[in-house]
Write a protein that holds these residues in place. Structure first.
Motif, PDB file in Angstrom:
ATOM      1  N   LYS A 252       0.836  -1.193   0.000  1.00  0.00           N
ATOM      2  CA  LYS A 252       0.000   0.000   0.000  1.00  0.00           C
ATOM      3  C   LYS A 252       0.872   1.243   0.000  1.00  0.00           C
ATOM      4  CE  LYS A 252      -4.046  -1.986   2.300  1.00  0.00           C
ATOM      5  NZ  LYS A 252      -4.955  -1.876   3.445  1.00  0.00           N
ATOM      6  N   THR A 253       0.369   2.286  -0.627  1.00  0.00           N
ATOM      7  CA  THR A 253       1.074   3.558  -0.606  1.00  0.00           C
ATOM      8  C   THR A 253       0.701   4.316   0.651  1.00  0.00           C
ATOM      9  OG1 THR A 253      -0.663   4.827  -1.692  1.00  0.00           O
ATOM     10  CG2 THR A 253       0.843   3.613  -3.123  1.00  0.00           C
ATOM     11  N   GLY A 254       1.443   5.408   0.874  1.00  0.00           N
ATOM     12  CA  GLY A 254       1.156   6.242   2.031  1.00  0.00           C
ATOM     13  C   GLY A 254       0.235   7.395   1.718  1.00  0.00           C
ATOM     14  N   LEU A 255      -0.535   7.282   0.655  1.00  0.00           N
ATOM     15  CA  LEU A 255      -1.453   8.351   0.258  1.00  0.00           C
ATOM     16  C   LEU A 255      -2.794   8.131   0.947  1.00  0.00           C
ATOM     17  CD1 LEU A 255      -0.624   8.578  -3.549  1.00  0.00           C
ATOM     18  CD2 LEU A 255       0.132  10.106  -1.723  1.00  0.00           C
ATOM     19  N   SER A 256      -3.007   8.794   2.042  1.00  0.00           N
ATOM     20  CA  SER A 256      -4.259   8.659   2.770  1.00  0.00           C
ATOM     21  C   SER A 256      -5.365   9.391   2.039  1.00  0.00           C
ATOM     22  CB  SER A 256      -4.103   9.228   4.182  1.00  0.00           C
ATOM     23  OG  SER A 256      -3.864  10.623   4.115  1.00  0.00           O
ATOM     24  N   SER A 257      -6.609   9.049   2.363  1.00  0.00           N
ATOM     25  CA  SER A 257      -7.741   9.707   1.728  1.00  0.00           C
ATOM     26  C   SER A 257      -7.737  11.199   2.046  1.00  0.00           C
ATOM     27  CB  SER A 257      -9.055   9.073   2.190  1.00  0.00           C
ATOM     28  OG  SER A 257      -9.164   9.120   3.609  1.00  0.00           O
ATOM     29  N   PRO A 295       2.571  14.919  -9.979  1.00  0.00           N
ATOM     30  CA  PRO A 295       3.903  14.623  -9.426  1.00  0.00           C
ATOM     31  C   PRO A 295       4.043  15.006  -7.955  1.00  0.00           C
ATOM     32  CG  PRO A 295       4.117  15.616 -11.587  1.00  0.00           C
ATOM     33  CD  PRO A 295       2.671  15.734 -11.202  1.00  0.00           C
ATOM     34  N   LEU A 296       3.451  16.148  -7.574  1.00  0.00           N
ATOM     35  CA  LEU A 296       3.504  16.553  -6.167  1.00  0.00           C
ATOM     36  C   LEU A 296       2.783  15.550  -5.283  1.00  0.00           C
ATOM     37  CD1 LEU A 296       2.827  20.407  -6.498  1.00  0.00           C
ATOM     38  CD2 LEU A 296       5.024  19.260  -6.108  1.00  0.00           C
ATOM     39  N   LEU A 297       1.666  15.033  -5.779  1.00  0.00           N
ATOM     40  CA  LEU A 297       0.921  14.029  -5.015  1.00  0.00           C
ATOM     41  C   LEU A 297       1.766  12.782  -4.799  1.00  0.00           C
ATOM     42  CD1 LEU A 297      -1.750  12.926  -3.796  1.00  0.00           C
ATOM     43  CD2 LEU A 297      -2.372  12.184  -6.106  1.00  0.00           C
ATOM     44  N   ILE A 298       2.423  12.325  -5.853  1.00  0.00           N
ATOM     45  CA  ILE A 298       3.249  11.114  -5.738  1.00  0.00           C
ATOM     46  C   ILE A 298       4.411  11.339  -4.779  1.00  0.00           C
ATOM     47  CG2 ILE A 298       4.754   9.548  -7.020  1.00  0.00           C
ATOM     48  CD1 ILE A 298       2.948  10.069  -9.469  1.00  0.00           C
ATOM     49  N   LEU A 299       5.103  12.458  -4.929  1.00  0.00           N
ATOM     50  CA  LEU A 299       6.282  12.722  -4.102  1.00  0.00           C
ATOM     51  C   LEU A 299       5.930  12.961  -2.639  1.00  0.00           C
ATOM     52  CD1 LEU A 299       8.274  15.025  -6.548  1.00  0.00           C
ATOM     53  CD2 LEU A 299       8.901  12.713  -5.827  1.00  0.00           C
ATOM     54  N   SER A 300       4.676  13.287  -2.354  1.00  0.00           N
ATOM     55  CA  SER A 300       4.269  13.513  -0.960  1.00  0.00           C
ATOM     56  C   SER A 300       4.028  12.209  -0.216  1.00  0.00           C
ATOM     57  CB  SER A 300       2.994  14.365  -0.920  1.00  0.00           C
ATOM     58  OG  SER A 300       1.866  13.609  -1.348  1.00  0.00           O
ATOM     59  N   ASP A 301       4.080  11.088  -0.926  1.00  0.00           N
ATOM     60  CA  ASP A 301       3.818   9.797  -0.289  1.00  0.00           C
ATOM     61  C   ASP A 301       4.902   9.489   0.745  1.00  0.00           C
ATOM     62  OD1 ASP A 301       4.123   6.763  -0.032  1.00  0.00           O
ATOM     63  OD2 ASP A 301       2.202   6.951  -1.063  1.00  0.00           O
ATOM     64  N   SER A 302       4.482   9.231   1.973  1.00  0.00           N
ATOM     65  CA  SER A 302       5.424   9.014   3.074  1.00  0.00           C
ATOM     66  C   SER A 302       6.135   7.671   2.996  1.00  0.00           C
ATOM     67  CB  SER A 302       4.682   9.112   4.413  1.00  0.00           C
ATOM     68  OG  SER A 302       3.622   8.161   4.463  1.00  0.00           O
ATOM     69  N   SER A 303       5.631   6.750   2.158  1.00  0.00           N
ATOM     70  CA  SER A 303       6.261   5.422   2.085  1.00  0.00           C
ATOM     71  C   SER A 303       7.463   5.399   1.149  1.00  0.00           C
ATOM     72  CB  SER A 303       5.240   4.387   1.594  1.00  0.00           C
ATOM     73  OG  SER A 303       4.905   4.594   0.229  1.00  0.00           O
ATOM     74  N   LEU A 304       7.684   6.472   0.389  1.00  0.00           N
ATOM     75  CA  LEU A 304       8.784   6.482  -0.564  1.00  0.00           C
ATOM     76  C   LEU A 304      10.128   6.605   0.150  1.00  0.00           C
ATOM     77  CD1 LEU A 304       7.410   8.878  -3.334  1.00  0.00           C
ATOM     78  CD2 LEU A 304       7.920   6.443  -3.605  1.00  0.00           C
ATOM     79  N   THR A 305      11.087   5.803  -0.282  1.00  0.00           N
ATOM     80  CA  THR A 305      12.447   5.914   0.232  1.00  0.00           C
ATOM     81  C   THR A 305      13.184   6.988  -0.563  1.00  0.00           C
ATOM     82  OG1 THR A 305      13.360   4.286  -1.313  1.00  0.00           O
ATOM     83  CG2 THR A 305      12.412   3.439   0.741  1.00  0.00           C
ATOM     84  N   GLY A 306      14.331   7.410  -0.047  1.00  0.00           N
ATOM     85  CA  GLY A 306      15.121   8.403  -0.752  1.00  0.00           C
ATOM     86  C   GLY A 306      15.560   7.923  -2.132  1.00  0.00           C
ATOM     87  N   ARG A 307      15.907   6.654  -2.235  1.00  0.00           N
ATOM     88  CA  ARG A 307      16.341   6.105  -3.520  1.00  0.00           C
ATOM     89  C   ARG A 307      15.189   6.077  -4.513  1.00  0.00           C
ATOM     90  NH1 ARG A 307      18.409   6.395  -7.038  1.00  0.00           N
ATOM     91  NH2 ARG A 307      19.498   4.960  -8.419  1.00  0.00           N
ATOM     92  N   GLU A 308      14.002   5.720  -4.046  1.00  0.00           N
ATOM     93  CA  GLU A 308      12.832   5.706  -4.911  1.00  0.00           C
ATOM     94  C   GLU A 308      12.503   7.120  -5.403  1.00  0.00           C
ATOM     95  OE1 GLU A 308      10.215   1.869  -3.360  1.00  0.00           O
ATOM     96  OE2 GLU A 308      10.064   3.787  -2.304  1.00  0.00           O
ATOM     97  N   LYS A 309      12.606   8.093  -4.517  1.00  0.00           N
ATOM     98  CA  LYS A 309      12.331   9.474  -4.921  1.00  0.00           C
ATOM     99  C   LYS A 309      13.317   9.939  -5.990  1.00  0.00           C
ATOM    100  CE  LYS A 309       9.961  11.441  -0.918  1.00  0.00           C
ATOM    101  NZ  LYS A 309       9.967  12.517   0.112  1.00  0.00           N
ATOM    102  N   GLU A 310      14.574   9.524  -5.864  1.00  0.00           N
ATOM    103  CA  GLU A 310      15.578   9.933  -6.841  1.00  0.00           C
ATOM    104  C   GLU A 310      15.230   9.401  -8.226  1.00  0.00           C
ATOM    105  OE1 GLU A 310      19.643   8.600  -6.154  1.00  0.00           O
ATOM    106  OE2 GLU A 310      20.297  10.677  -6.433  1.00  0.00           O
ATOM    107  N   LYS A 311      14.752   8.164  -8.301  1.00  0.00           N
ATOM    108  CA  LYS A 311      14.368   7.589  -9.589  1.00  0.00           C
ATOM    109  C   LYS A 311      13.119   8.280 -10.142  1.00  0.00           C
ATOM    110  CE  LYS A 311      16.419   3.014  -8.960  1.00  0.00           C
ATOM    111  NZ  LYS A 311      16.172   1.545  -8.918  1.00  0.00           N
TER     112      LYS A 311
END
Length: 572
Positions: A252-257, A295-311
């Motif tokens: 699951k992603t960290g994108l809450s409702s 893109p802002l919505l995706i990058l705001s996801d709290s489950s993303l790691t630093g490496r994932e954000k870089e990609k």
């Protein structure tokens, strides 16, 4: 071709499933329908509906940009509710009805009150029908094969050839019927496009149960089970040799409702601001606001790691450059069709080549050169000299710029009343095809490789939003096409010296301005960044400048991007 059958409609491992050829034929006819209509669209608007070039370009840009947005809806609906089969049938029928609506519009083009509603209805049906059809037909190809089957790559190559066969023949057939120089005949081109879409839908419906099945013989694309959670179908562009897939949701992603609702509010604000800046161009605002907020919505996801954000940053940066590529490339259906129609010498002996025929050039060159490019990349890869993906895309943008530079010099110093050799246009299309082969399939593969699995659909959506934004930009830039022989002739019929008015040698009275407006003829040169565009050389140099600047900037960034995506600067 096939020697034995292991399951209904399924051959041995030595050949491909029969279902592949059913999907091949279905998609070929759908592309025939789409490109046949596109070859006539801008000509129908300017010659039959008598729209001016700026307004026709606006409609063209809106239409083609929305074509790349609706597959997100269609993929979601198929994955969650309808399944591929029902979505393909609904989409195919909607597109066929849309083409027939254009046929009836063209049949009544002299009656604005009848033709206009039918015209806009037809475009709307084509937009939504494409959304349901396009992502689902391509996603079924890979499902014909067991996991890990080595035939999948060659299967998509075969499917890709079907796409380009349809794109090649359609402007020839629909152009022959509709682009005759007589506005009465546009209807026959649209009718042929509608019949092609019906043939494709009928082909799929008649043979899907027998042949479009898994290796075990189970039907593909049925209504999805609601007990298994998947992400939506990834709507990969079927005009390139990269497939669409349905990606399993591993986490699951960290994108809450609550966060999603907050971004809906942000989107509403951004949408309003952009609409205001674009003089209330609501469709353009929808496309560009989506490009900013998603893109802002995706990058705001709290489950993303630093490496994932870089990609993800790599995908977003390259998406930005893709906008400039498609903004220039997609002039094929807009300003370059104006150029082919009015200022290209299309005489071959006693035969006059219809302007719509030139839209077949890209598909023909892809059929010829795509295998050659594949061999080149393989050859370079084995020797450790294959360029990285960002560098290939930079090369693609520069090839686009060179194509426009060639045609710019072809028209430099040429009077508006003089027609130039078709050599310039054909050479430009060939170079643009080379650019496409360096950028489009490479970029799609890159997104599939870099996107975290749980964001595969959303990031592919961002990539397609960039394509949609590029198509919208194409319409805006096409609107800068300077008045030429067509406008001069219209004005001259009313005794108006339009070149003298445009060049300031004669002042247009209020009566003359009113008359020109009624004729849909501009009485001022278009401007770009405060510069008047008074000839085709200046117009084409806009695309040289934009494409070359994007290419050069990306060239200086490609080493950094390659490191961020953990790809060698030169592939080993």
């Amino acid at each position: 071709m096939q020697t034995a059958t292991a399951a209904q409609g399924q051959p041995t491992q030595a050949s491909h499933p029969n279902g592949l050829y059913i999907l091949f034929m279905t998609e070929m006819w759908e592309r025939f329908s789409y490109y046949g209509m596109r070859a006539l669209l801008i000509l129908y608007m300017t010659q039959a509906l008598v729209f001016n070039k700026e307004f026709s370009s606006l409609i063209y840009g809106n239409y083609t940009s929305l074509v790349y947005l609706t597959p997100l809806l269609g993929g979601y609906m198929a994955d969650r509710y309808w399944g591929n089969r029902r979505s393909i049938l609904i989409g195919g029928l909607m597109m066929a009805i849309g083409q027939f609506s254009l046929f009836f519009s063209a049949s009544s083009y002299q009656s604005t009150s009848v033709a206009m509603p039918l015209f806009y209805l037809g475009l709307g049906l084509l937009i939504f029908g494409n959304g349901f059809f396009k992502p689902n037909i391509s996603s079924m190809v890979g499902s014909l094969y067991p996991v890990g089957d080595k035939r999948i790559d060659s299967a998509y190559t075969i499917f890709y050839m079907g796409i380009n066969l349809g794109a090649f023949f359609s402007p020839l057939v629909c152009g022959t019927l509709g682009n005759t120089g007589n506005p009465e005949d546009f209807k026959w081109g649209f009718l042929a496009a509608g019949i092609g879409m019906l043939i494709g839908s009928l082909t799929f419906e008649l043979f899907k149960n027998k042949y479009v099945v898994t290796a075990e013989g189970a039907p593909l694309g049925a209504k999805p089970e609601r007990t298994v959670e998947h992400s939506p179908v990834v709507p990969v562009q079927t005009d390139g040799p990269v497939r669409a897939t349905t990606v399993a949701q591993p986490a699951k992603t960290g994108l809450s409702s609550g966060r999603i609702l907050a971004f809906i509010g942000i989107f509403a604000v951004v949408y309003g601001v952009i609409a205001w800046l674009m003089n209330y161009d609501w469709i353009g605002a929808l496309v560009f606001a989506s490009m900013i907020v998603m893109p802002l919505l995706i990058l705001s996801d709290s489950s993303l790691t630093g490496r994932e954000k870089e990609k993800i940053y790599v995908i977003l940066i390259l998406s930005f450059f893709v906008i400039f590529f498609w903004g220039a490339f997609e002039q094929a259906g807009a300003s370059l069709t104006f150029f082919a129609d009015e200022q290209t010498d299309r005489n071959l002996g006693s035969y006059v080549v219809p302007a719509s025929y030139f839209q077949s050039a890209n598909a023909l060159f892809i059929i010829i050169f795509a295998p050659i490019f594949a061999v080149i990349w393989t050859f370079m890869g084995k020797r450790g000299i294959e360029p990285s993906s960002p560098l290939k895309m930079s090369i693609g943008l520069m090839l686009l710029a060179v194509g426009y530079l060639i045609i710019a010099f072809g028209v430099k110093g040429v009077e508006a009343s003089t027609k130039v050799s078709m050599f310039w246009l054909i050479t430009m299309y060939m170079l643009h095809t080379f650019g496409e082969l360096c950028l489009s399939p490479i970029g799609l593969a890159l997104v599939n490789k870099l996107a975290p699995a749980r964001f595969a659909s959303l990031l592919m959506a961002v990539w397609f939003l960039a394509t949609a934004a590029g198509n919208k930009l194409a319409g805006v830039l096409s609107g800068l096409y300077p008045p030429g022989p067509g406008e001069f002739a219209k004005a001259a019929q009313e005794g108006i010296d339009l070149p003298a008015i445009l060049n300031g040698a004669q002042q247009a009275s209020a009566t003359v301005v009113e008359k020109l407006q009624s004729l849909e003829v501009p009485y001022q040169w278009p401007t770009f960044l405060g510069i008047e565009i008074t000839n085709l050389y200046q117009f084409f140099m806009i695309f040289v400048a934009l494409s070359a600047a994007a290419s050069i900037i990306l060239f200086f960034l490609y080493r950094r991007l390659a490191r961020m995506m953990e790809e060698p600067v030169v592939a080993k």
